[in-house]
Design a protein around this motif. Structure first.
Motif, PDB file in Angstrom:
ATOM      1  N   ARG A 179      -1.843   2.275  14.210  1.00 35.69           N
ATOM      2  CA  ARG A 179      -1.398   0.730  13.796  1.00 35.69           C
ATOM      3  C   ARG A 179      -2.703   0.166  14.582  1.00 35.69           C
ATOM      4  O   ARG A 179      -3.016   1.070  15.323  1.00 35.69           O
ATOM      5  CB  ARG A 179      -0.240   0.455  15.137  1.00 35.69           C
ATOM      6  CG  ARG A 179       1.500   1.112  15.277  1.00 35.69           C
ATOM      7  CD  ARG A 179       1.760   0.501  15.670  1.00 35.69           C
ATOM      8  NE  ARG A 179       3.123   1.164  15.897  1.00 35.69           N
ATOM      9  CZ  ARG A 179       4.573   0.756  16.888  1.00 35.69           C
ATOM     10  NH1 ARG A 179       3.658  -0.162  17.483  1.00 35.69           N
ATOM     11  NH2 ARG A 179       5.391   1.671  16.576  1.00 35.69           N
ATOM     12  N   THR A 227      11.287  -0.464  20.713  1.00 34.18           N
ATOM     13  CA  THR A 227      12.397   0.338  19.212  1.00 34.18           C
ATOM     14  C   THR A 227      12.949   1.035  19.397  1.00 34.18           C
ATOM     15  O   THR A 227      14.320   1.096  19.237  1.00 34.18           O
ATOM     16  CB  THR A 227      11.236   0.460  17.913  1.00 34.18           C
ATOM     17  OG1 THR A 227      10.033  -0.182  17.803  1.00 34.18           O
ATOM     18  CG2 THR A 227      12.255   1.295  16.510  1.00 34.18           C
ATOM     19  N   ASP A 231      13.542  -5.685  14.176  1.00 30.49           N
ATOM     20  CA  ASP A 231      12.501  -5.603  15.052  1.00 30.49           C
ATOM     21  C   ASP A 231      10.967  -6.367  14.467  1.00 30.49           C
ATOM     22  O   ASP A 231      11.255  -6.547  13.198  1.00 30.49           O
ATOM     23  CB  ASP A 231      11.698  -4.356  14.260  1.00 30.49           C
ATOM     24  CG  ASP A 231      10.515  -3.449  15.220  1.00 30.49           C
ATOM     25  OD1 ASP A 231       9.646  -3.603  15.807  1.00 30.49           O
ATOM     26  OD2 ASP A 231      10.900  -2.042  15.973  1.00 30.49           O
TER      27      ASP A 231
HETATM   28 MG    MG Z   1       8.168  -1.124  17.584  1.00 30.84          MG
END
Ligand code: MG
Ligand code: ADP
Length: 175
Positions: free
Chosen positions: A120, A16, A32
Motif C-alpha cells: 500500500r 478489516t 470498508d
Molecule cells: Mg483495512
C-alpha cells in the motif's frame, strides 16, 4: 442499537479483519472506506495519490466516509481518516467510534508478514515499517480524540470482537 460502528486505527491494526467478524456477530453490514474509495476513484489508491496528491485523496476519502455511513453497519476506515476534523466529528456524532490500539512492534510484524499491505502507498515513500513509528506518534492523539472506546487489539481477533461487544453493551445500558 442500530447506529454505525466505526473502527479506527493504524494500517494493519485489524480494522478489516475484526470489522467483518464484528459485523457477523451483530448481523450488521460491513463496509470498508478504502474499498469504497477504490470504486469511487476507479483506480488504485497508489495510482490516484501519485497523480493527484494526498490533499485531493483526503477529500475523496471524506466523501467515501459519508457514502458508507449507514445504520446497522460496521465501517472499517482508512488509517488516516482521523486527520480531518470533519471526519472525526462526523463519526463521533453519528455512531460509536472504536480505536483498535496495537503496539508498534506488533504492527511492524503484521505488515511485514502481509505483502498486500506492504505494497500500500506510504506517506513519505520510505519503507512502511520505517515511517510507521513517526506516523503513529503523530496520529495517536487524534485516534484518542476520536474514539469513544479504546480496545487492546494486540489480542486475537475473536477476543477483540468480544471486548468491542462488551464496550458497546455498556454504552446501551448507560444511554
Ligand atoms: Mg483495512
Ligand atoms: P487494517 O484493515 O486495519 O489495515 P487488516 O485487517 O487488513 O488491517 O489486518 C492486517 C494484517 O494483520 C492481516 O494480515 C491480518 O490477517 C492480520 N491481523 C489482523 N488482525 C489481527 C489480530 N488481531 N491478530 C493477528 N493478526 C491480525
Amino acid at each position: 442499537m442500530s447506529f454505525p460502528v466505526y473502527l479506527i486505527g493504524a494500517r494493519g491494526c485489524g480494522k478489516t479483519t475484526v470489522g467483518k467478524l464484528l459485523a457477523r456477530q451483530l448481523s450488521y453490514h460491513f463496509c470498508d472506506t478504502d474499498q469504497q474509495l477504490q470504486q469511487q476513484l476507479e483506480q488504485s489508491i497508489a495510482d490516484y495519490v501519485a497523480q493527484h496528491g494526498w490533499g485531493t485523496f483526503r477529500q475523496q476519502e471524506h466523501h467515501a466516509l459519508l457514502t458508507v455511513t449507514s445504520d446497522n453497519t460496521v465501517v472499517a476506515t482508512g488509517g488516516g481518516i482521523i486527520l480531518r476534523d470533519d471526519n472525526r466529528q462526523h463519526m463521533r456524532e453519528s455512531g460509536a467510534v472504536i480505536w483498535l490500539s496495537v503496539d508498534h512492534h506488533v504492527l511492524v510484524n503484521r505488515l511485514t508478514a502481509d505483502p498486500e499491505i506492504g505494497q500500500r502507498p506510504t506517506l513519505t515513500g520510505r519503507p512502511i515499517t520505517e515511517e510507521l513509528y513517526d506516523v503513529l506518534q503523530q496520529r495517536l492523539p487524534l485516534y484518542q480524540q476520536a474514539a469513544h472506546h479504546i480496545i487492546d487489539a494486540n489480542q486475537p481477533p475473536e477476543k477483540i470482537v468480544i471486548d468491542i461487544l462488551t464496550a458497546l453493551s455498556r454504552d446501551s445500558l448507560t444511554a
